[in-house]
Design an enzyme around this catalytic site. Structure first.
Site, PDB file in Angstrom:
ATOM      1  N   SER A   1       0.858  -1.171   0.000  1.00  0.00           N
ATOM      2  CA  SER A   1       0.000   0.000   0.000  1.00  0.00           C
ATOM      3  C   SER A   1       0.897   1.225   0.000  1.00  0.00           C
ATOM      4  O   SER A   1       2.118   1.105  -0.152  1.00  0.00           O
ATOM      5  CB  SER A   1      -0.922  -0.019   1.225  1.00  0.00           C
ATOM      6  OG  SER A   1      -1.650  -1.221   1.276  1.00  0.00           O
TER       7      SER A   1
ATOM      8  N   HIS B   1       1.348  15.910  -0.078  1.00  0.00           N
ATOM      9  CA  HIS B   1       1.700  16.977  -1.018  1.00  0.00           C
ATOM     10  C   HIS B   1       1.290  18.310  -0.399  1.00  0.00           C
ATOM     11  O   HIS B   1       0.248  18.398   0.258  1.00  0.00           O
ATOM     12  CB  HIS B   1       0.980  16.804  -2.361  1.00  0.00           C
ATOM     13  CG  HIS B   1       1.165  15.460  -2.989  1.00  0.00           C
ATOM     14  ND1 HIS B   1       2.320  15.096  -3.652  1.00  0.00           N
ATOM     15  CD2 HIS B   1       0.353  14.382  -3.034  1.00  0.00           C
ATOM     16  CE1 HIS B   1       2.199  13.853  -4.090  1.00  0.00           C
ATOM     17  NE2 HIS B   1       1.013  13.399  -3.718  1.00  0.00           N
TER      18      HIS B   1
ATOM     19  N   CYS C   1      -4.188  -2.135   2.539  1.00  0.00           N
ATOM     20  CA  CYS C   1      -4.862  -3.353   2.122  1.00  0.00           C
ATOM     21  C   CYS C   1      -4.779  -4.360   3.263  1.00  0.00           C
ATOM     22  O   CYS C   1      -3.746  -4.491   3.911  1.00  0.00           O
ATOM     23  CB  CYS C   1      -4.224  -3.917   0.860  1.00  0.00           C
ATOM     24  SG  CYS C   1      -5.132  -5.299   0.132  1.00  0.00           S
TER      25      CYS C   1
END
Length: 254
Positions: A104, A109, A132
């Site tokens: 995963s 950002h 996951c």
């Protein structure tokens, strides 16, 4: 999860949390706006963001496989973690390729920018945690909110796919949930106006939060509140609130 489900094989559910915050600031001149963007870039550079994501992966019990980070010119930064639910076991042979279904990622950002007319600068942070299996990223919310000056927060959480219990019955959710707010400290929620848009049939949860009270001094960059006349303070306070409401609402209102 407190009560671990008995499954037939691997847990195939994919869980994705999108966490977005906005920090608004008043900078009275174009130079101060540029200085604020520079200050934010220094405060939340890729090194510091990496430290935040490292803590997030610890909290969800994941193992970091790879880190990629970048500071941008003129502004902004990005960090990406490739993670796994369990530690990788080394291959027996050097040329052997081992595929891990539980890979995963965690990404962050930053987007600093400023308004051309109202002397307002905005710092936006987007964090995405995709896992996951049994890992759920919801336990990291209080830490993430506390890691940033969060005036507006928007969060999305979705569980995709299905897994099976030992009798072969499909399970489209492996933990009970009614709202993202249930995973946030009540003392934190007291400071915000919050509302949900949830689609339970699709295991899709959305929450928005707006800071209730504005202490104007906290929003003035390189300016003391007592340097400003009362009418100017009122104008700045009004501009800040209008900007926050529009970001919170996701539409141009004024």
């Amino acid at each position: 999860m407190q009560n671990k489900l008995k499954l037939y094989g691997f847990n195939n559910l994919t869980k994705a949390l999108s966490f977005n915050i906005y920090d608004v600031c008043y900078a009275k001149t174009e130079r101060e706006q540029r200085d604020y963007i520079k200050y934010i870039d220094q405060q939340y550079n890729s090194e510091r963001l990496t430290g935040i994501l490292e803590r997030v992966t610890e909290m969800i019990g994941a193992h970091v496989l790879h880190i990629s980070k970048q500071d941008y010119d003129p502004q902004g930064a990005s960090v990406t973690f490739l993670i796994a639910e369990e530690h990788m076991k080394p291959a027996l042979e050097p040329d052997t390729i081992v595929a891990h279904l539980d890979k995963s990622h965690v990404t962050v950002h930053t987007y600093p920018e400023y308004h051309p007319d109202t002397c307002l600068a905005t710092f936006r942070v987007d964090i995405d945690v995709a896992t996951c299996g049994e890992i759920t990223p919801l336990s990291t919310l209080d830490y993430l909110i506390g890691s940033f000056d969060s005036d507006i927060i928007t969060m999305d959480y979705r569980v995709r796919g299905f897994t099976r219990d030992i009798e072969g019955k499909k399970l489209f959710m492996d933990h009970h949930m009614t709202s993202i707010q249930d995973f946030i400290d009540p003392k934190t929620l007291e400071r915000y106006d919050a509302y949900d848009i949830n689609v339970y049939q699709s295991n899709l949860f959305h929450t928005r939060m707006l800071l209730k009270e504005i202490d104007l001094q906290n929003y003035l960059f390189n300016t003391d509140i007592y340097e400003l006349p009362p009418k100017t303070r009122l104008k700045i306070h009004s501009d800040l609130r209008r900007e926050m409401i529009e970001i919170f609402s996701g539409k141009n209102i004024y």
